[in-house]
Design an enzyme around this catalytic site. Structure first.
Site: not given
Ligand SMILES: [Zn+2]
Length: 413
Positions: A265, A361, A181
């Protein structure tokens, strides 16, 4: 595989002057070539490399200043322009402005470039027209040189060799998959509970930068003082950029040596930071410089991190996967319940349905890993069998900013 090797140059004043000149010739060629391409596009026609290269040859006969730069270098500039226009579209490609563009030019013929080591610290390379240029031998190029790019950044000249190192990407990796992340408060958090971050600026640098901004505001456009102040700002920012690049390289190395799959991501970084620069709320002068500082402090360089991982992955055989970032921070990794209220604060995640608690997170990183279709290993769960060392940090608000430096890439499994 092809790899880049970058070294800091030690140009003589005469060579630096020539390099500066080559840079500005390339800039003119780029801008002229781009203008011509745009003109053709407006008329519904196309311009491409071959006719432009022929016109360049004609122009060289007429204009003596063009002859100062090696032909290969100028042709390469037109080739780069050609590729840029094909990739991004003729009207998206940027002009190279004298103030913003960092001079850079490429010698495409590797067979014309000789590289040798002089002593423990120095090496040298023979380049067309520039002659022998000395550089800091910080590592062995380790392969056959295909091309060399000379560039200037933050007041220093660099040479970057593209080498074929003969290494093949391994087909098998024994590691486990990991989700990462990327955040603003913490640069990177992994699904295994590791936090990676460091300070990119020092307190002194921030103060100095602010002083330089004030000084810049008092200078006149086009004045020598303005040029000097801008050069100092660039040097200041250059150190920050170097630190960030170093952090990314180390993080990428750790992730790719330990993991066979790295899931990130798919962030459109460009869109997300667009509002930070030149907002309507701050229309004054030097908006760009202010944006520069804010970027330097806040920016964790998401895109560059991705690039560093992709690059490091080539030599370990790690696969990099990008997943849709939607709801990764609001979804409970244990039961899949989605609720914005799940996220109690920047750092604490507590599911409103099942009561599952985790570091926010780390929970997001686990969701990122799950989104790529990989199971989150049971030992990654906070409740079971974690040693104290594996405990992710507590609420981020409780961590003083100075402590951030202690979080630097904690290597654990
Ligand atoms: Zn839940």
């Amino acid at each position: 595989m092809l790899a880049g090797r970058k070294y800091r140059l030690r140009l003589t004043p005469e060579q630096a002057r020539m390099a500066e000149e080559f840079g500005s010739i390339c800039r003119s060629v780029w801008n002229t070539g781009l203008e011509q391409r745009r003109e053709y596009r407006r008329r519904g026609a196309w311009m491409n490399y071959v006719p432009q290269a022929a016109e360049l040859a004609d122009a060289k006969r007429e204009h003596e200043w063009l002859r100062a730069a090696p032909s290969h270098v100028l042709q390469q500039t037109l080739k780069d322009l050609d590729r840029a226009c094909r990739t991004h579209g003729t009207f998206k490609v940027r002009w190279r402005s004298r103030a913003r563009w960092n001079p850079s030019f490429r010698f495409p013929a590797g067979n014309l470039i000789t590289v040798e080591r002089l002593n423990r610290k120095l090496g040298r390379a023979k380049l067309p027209k520039l002659g022998w240029v000395a550089f800091r031998w910080s590592r062995h190029p380790g392969g056959e040189v295909r091309s060399a790019t000379v560039s200037r950044r933050a007041g220093h000249w660099y040479i970057s060799f593209l080498v074929e190192d003969g290494v093949l990407t391994p087909g098998h990796h024994a590691g486990t998959p990991v989700g990462v992340d990327r955040g603003v408060a913490v640069a990177a958090t992994t699904s295994t509970g590791n936090v990676h971050d460091r300070e990119f600026t020092t307190g002194g640098e921030r103060i100095r930068y602010r002083h330089l901004q004030q000084r810049l505001a008092r200078t006149h456009k086009g004045s020598a003082n303005r040029r000097k102040t801008l050069a100092s700002m660039k040097r200041n920012m250059g150190r920050v950029t170097d630190r960030r690049a170093d952090f990314h390289a180390q993080l990428a190395n750790q992730l790719t040596t330990r993991h066979n799959v790295v899931v990130l991501e798919d962030l459109r970084t460009k869109n997300m930071t667009a509002s930070a620069k030149g907002t309507k709320a701050e229309p004054g002068r030097n908006v760009r410089q202010k944006a520069g500082l804010n970027r330097a402090i806040l920016d964790k360089g998401w895109h560059r991190m991705e690039r560093a991982i992709r690059n490091a992955a080539r030599s370990t055989g790690t696969e990099m996967v990008l997943v849709n970032p939607a709801y990764t921070s609001q979804t409970c990794n244990r039961c899949g319940h989605v609720d914005p209220k799940n996220r109690k604060s920047q750092a604490v995640f507590e599911c409103t349905a099942c009561g599952h608690r985790d570091h926010a997170d780390v929970n997001a990183a686990k969701n990122i890993l799950s989104a790529a279709g990989h199971a989150v290993p049971a030992c990654g769960d906070l409740a079971v069998g974690r040693s104290m060392k594996q405990e992710p940090p507590g609420p981020r608000e409780a961590v003083p900013v100075q402590l951030a430096s202690q979080l630097v890439g904690i290597p654990r499994r």
